[in-house]
Scaffold this motif. Structure first.
Motif, PDB file in Angstrom:
ATOM      1  N   SER A 234      -4.504   5.860 -15.375  1.00 25.27           N
ATOM      2  CA  SER A 234      -4.892   4.539 -14.889  1.00 25.27           C
ATOM      3  C   SER A 234      -3.640   3.714 -14.634  1.00 25.27           C
ATOM      4  O   SER A 234      -2.804   3.563 -15.537  1.00 25.27           O
ATOM      5  CB  SER A 234      -5.766   3.853 -15.949  1.00 25.27           C
ATOM      6  OG  SER A 234      -5.921   2.477 -15.657  1.00 25.27           O
ATOM      7  N   VAL A 235      -3.503   3.219 -13.419  1.00 28.77           N
ATOM      8  CA  VAL A 235      -2.406   2.288 -13.092  1.00 28.77           C
ATOM      9  C   VAL A 235      -3.063   0.959 -12.729  1.00 28.77           C
ATOM     10  O   VAL A 235      -3.536   0.782 -11.605  1.00 28.77           O
ATOM     11  CB  VAL A 235      -1.550   2.805 -11.905  1.00 28.77           C
ATOM     12  CG1 VAL A 235      -0.435   1.803 -11.582  1.00 28.77           C
ATOM     13  CG2 VAL A 235      -0.963   4.171 -12.204  1.00 28.77           C
ATOM     14  N   PRO A 236      -3.148   0.029 -13.702  1.00 23.25           N
ATOM     15  CA  PRO A 236      -3.841  -1.223 -13.414  1.00 23.25           C
ATOM     16  C   PRO A 236      -3.124  -2.069 -12.365  1.00 23.25           C
ATOM     17  O   PRO A 236      -1.901  -2.113 -12.349  1.00 23.25           O
ATOM     18  CB  PRO A 236      -3.851  -1.953 -14.767  1.00 23.25           C
ATOM     19  CG  PRO A 236      -3.646  -0.891 -15.775  1.00 23.25           C
ATOM     20  CD  PRO A 236      -2.759   0.126 -15.113  1.00 23.25           C
TER      21      PRO A 236
ATOM     22  N   ARG B  62       6.665   7.193  -4.344  1.00 22.93           N
ATOM     23  CA  ARG B  62       6.534   8.631  -4.044  1.00 22.93           C
ATOM     24  C   ARG B  62       7.020   8.957  -2.627  1.00 22.93           C
ATOM     25  O   ARG B  62       7.328  10.102  -2.326  1.00 22.93           O
ATOM     26  CB  ARG B  62       5.075   9.068  -4.200  1.00 22.93           C
ATOM     27  CG  ARG B  62       4.652   9.048  -5.656  1.00 22.93           C
ATOM     28  CD  ARG B  62       3.335   9.784  -5.873  1.00 22.93           C
ATOM     29  NE  ARG B  62       3.090   9.954  -7.289  1.00 22.93           N
ATOM     30  CZ  ARG B  62       2.052   9.470  -7.960  1.00 22.93           C
ATOM     31  NH1 ARG B  62       1.114   8.811  -7.328  1.00 22.93           N
ATOM     32  NH2 ARG B  62       1.931   9.669  -9.251  1.00 22.93           N
ATOM     33  N   LEU B  63       7.055   7.915  -1.754  1.00 22.41           N
ATOM     34  CA  LEU B  63       7.449   8.146  -0.362  1.00 22.41           C
ATOM     35  C   LEU B  63       8.965   8.059  -0.169  1.00 22.41           C
ATOM     36  O   LEU B  63       9.528   8.646   0.748  1.00 22.41           O
ATOM     37  CB  LEU B  63       6.781   7.107   0.555  1.00 22.41           C
ATOM     38  CG  LEU B  63       5.247   7.109   0.579  1.00 22.41           C
ATOM     39  CD1 LEU B  63       4.717   5.979   1.446  1.00 22.41           C
ATOM     40  CD2 LEU B  63       4.728   8.455   1.090  1.00 22.41           C
ATOM     41  N   VAL B  64       9.614   7.272  -1.054  1.00 20.71           N
ATOM     42  CA  VAL B  64      11.058   7.036  -0.924  1.00 20.71           C
ATOM     43  C   VAL B  64      11.813   8.297  -1.361  1.00 20.71           C
ATOM     44  O   VAL B  64      11.393   8.966  -2.310  1.00 20.71           O
ATOM     45  CB  VAL B  64      11.449   5.831  -1.834  1.00 20.71           C
ATOM     46  CG1 VAL B  64      12.945   5.629  -1.895  1.00 20.71           C
ATOM     47  CG2 VAL B  64      10.758   4.580  -1.360  1.00 20.71           C
TER      48      VAL B  64
ATOM     49  N   LYS C 176      -0.279  -0.117  -8.161  1.00 23.13           N
ATOM     50  CA  LYS C 176      -0.748   1.085  -7.456  1.00 23.13           C
ATOM     51  C   LYS C 176       0.106   1.268  -6.191  1.00 23.13           C
ATOM     52  O   LYS C 176       0.500   2.375  -5.827  1.00 23.13           O
ATOM     53  CB  LYS C 176      -2.227   0.929  -7.055  1.00 23.13           C
ATOM     54  CG  LYS C 176      -3.208   0.981  -8.224  1.00 23.13           C
ATOM     55  CD  LYS C 176      -4.634   1.000  -7.696  1.00 23.13           C
ATOM     56  CE  LYS C 176      -5.668   0.449  -8.635  1.00 23.13           C
ATOM     57  NZ  LYS C 176      -5.686   0.920  -9.995  1.00 23.13           N
ATOM     58  N   THR C 177       0.398   0.137  -5.519  1.00 23.33           N
ATOM     59  CA  THR C 177       1.198   0.182  -4.294  1.00 23.33           C
ATOM     60  C   THR C 177       2.633   0.623  -4.604  1.00 23.33           C
ATOM     61  O   THR C 177       3.207   1.469  -3.904  1.00 23.33           O
ATOM     62  CB  THR C 177       1.220  -1.222  -3.624  1.00 23.33           C
ATOM     63  OG1 THR C 177      -0.117  -1.663  -3.499  1.00 23.33           O
ATOM     64  CG2 THR C 177       1.895  -1.190  -2.267  1.00 23.33           C
TER      65      THR C 177
END
Ligand code: NAP
Length: 249
Positions: A219-221, A233-235, A226-227
């Motif tokens: 869970s990432v509140p 993960r994209l960098v 979340k963004t």
């Protein structure tokens, strides 16, 4: 009444878990080192919510402390919240080795051993839940702290997969910056952390418990974090390591 055992229950996220679970009529077992503060927290929760509250003073980085909490968990709990944790002032490799090991004992060994203590009873009763408080740092590079929290995330997912029983939920909760005593205790300067990145402990706990009920394993509140995790993960990893080891330390 179901019983929840919360480590680090006297401040910050642990205290927020205690309030929320008491409001949901859980009996509570509160664990922390400061005995007087535990008694004070228990008194307030009993008065406000009318629930049973036990206190268990223990330092989870010591063998005696951890053994005492293991013994209480083995007596049976419906929900285990492995929340106690702390941060370091300074960065690797300047942190004394003894402090690094103390962190691994609290963030990893205590989480492992209390999970192992809880599972037999939960499997016998065919129900139960374990929340392991990790951090958004688990997805970035911030010394031993992030490494230990990455262990918590991987461990929680792996344990849930190995148990393979949806009636026994195991979830890693990964908050971003939360206003608690954490940064002050670590002697961290938080002046450089933008205001919009701060979360409230009660909001983190509410969203975490909702995700647990939904059967999520991680869970990432909050949409902000979340963004951030998704963008991270994209960098390219080298850039991500460079930036994340420098922000808000
Ligand atoms: N605040 C944040 O920005 C943030 C972000 C992501 C993740 N987290 C994680 O959230 C969890 C809770 O942190 P928090 O922010 O709520 O911190 P906090 O406000 O400093 O509270 C820490 C709690 O843990 C207890 N504790 C500390 N060391 C302990 C030990 N050795 N044995 C037993 N209890 C111990 C403390 O009580 P005593 O001192 O009396 O023992 C206190 O109740 C930690 O795992 C932390 O890594 C925090």
């Amino acid at each position: 009444m179901p019983t929840a055992l919360i480590t680090g229950a006297t401040a910050g996220l642990g205290a927020a878990f205690a309030r929320r679970l008491a409001a949901e009529a859980f009996s509570l077992v509160l664990v922390a080192r400061d005995e007087a503060r535990l008694a004070e927290s228990a008194g307030q929760l009993k008065l406000r919510y009318g629930v049973d509250v036990e206190t268990l003073p223990a330092d989870l980085t010591t063998d005696e402390g951890l053994a005492a909490v293991e013994a209480r968990v083995r007596q049976g709990v419906d929900l285990l919240v492995n929340n106690a944790g702390f941060g370091h002032h300074g960065r690797f490799p300047d942190v004394p080795a003894a402090d690094e090991v103390r962190m691994l004992k609290l963030h990893c060994e205590a989480v492992l051993r209390l999970t192992l203590a809880a599972l037999p009873g939960m499997r016998e009763r065919e129900r139960g839940a374990i929340v392991n408080v990790a951090s958004v740092a688990a997805f970035f590079s911030r010394g031993t702290y992030s490494a230990s929290k990455a262990w918590v995330v991987n461990f929680s997912e792996s344990a849930a997969a190995d148990i393979g029983d949806p009636r026994i939920k195991i979830m890693a909760l990964c908050p971003g910056f939360v206003r608690t005593e954490f940064h002050q205790r670590a002697g961290m300067d938080t002046a450089g952390i933008p205001g919009f990145l701060w979360l409230k402990a009660d909001d983190v706990v509410r969203e975490g418990l909702r995700d647990l009920a939904l059967g999520k394993r991680v869970s990432v509140p909050d949409v902000r974090y979340k963004t951030i995790v998704a963008l991270g993960r994209l960098v390219p990893r080298g850039l991500q390591h460079y930036v994340s080891s420098r922000i808000g330390r």
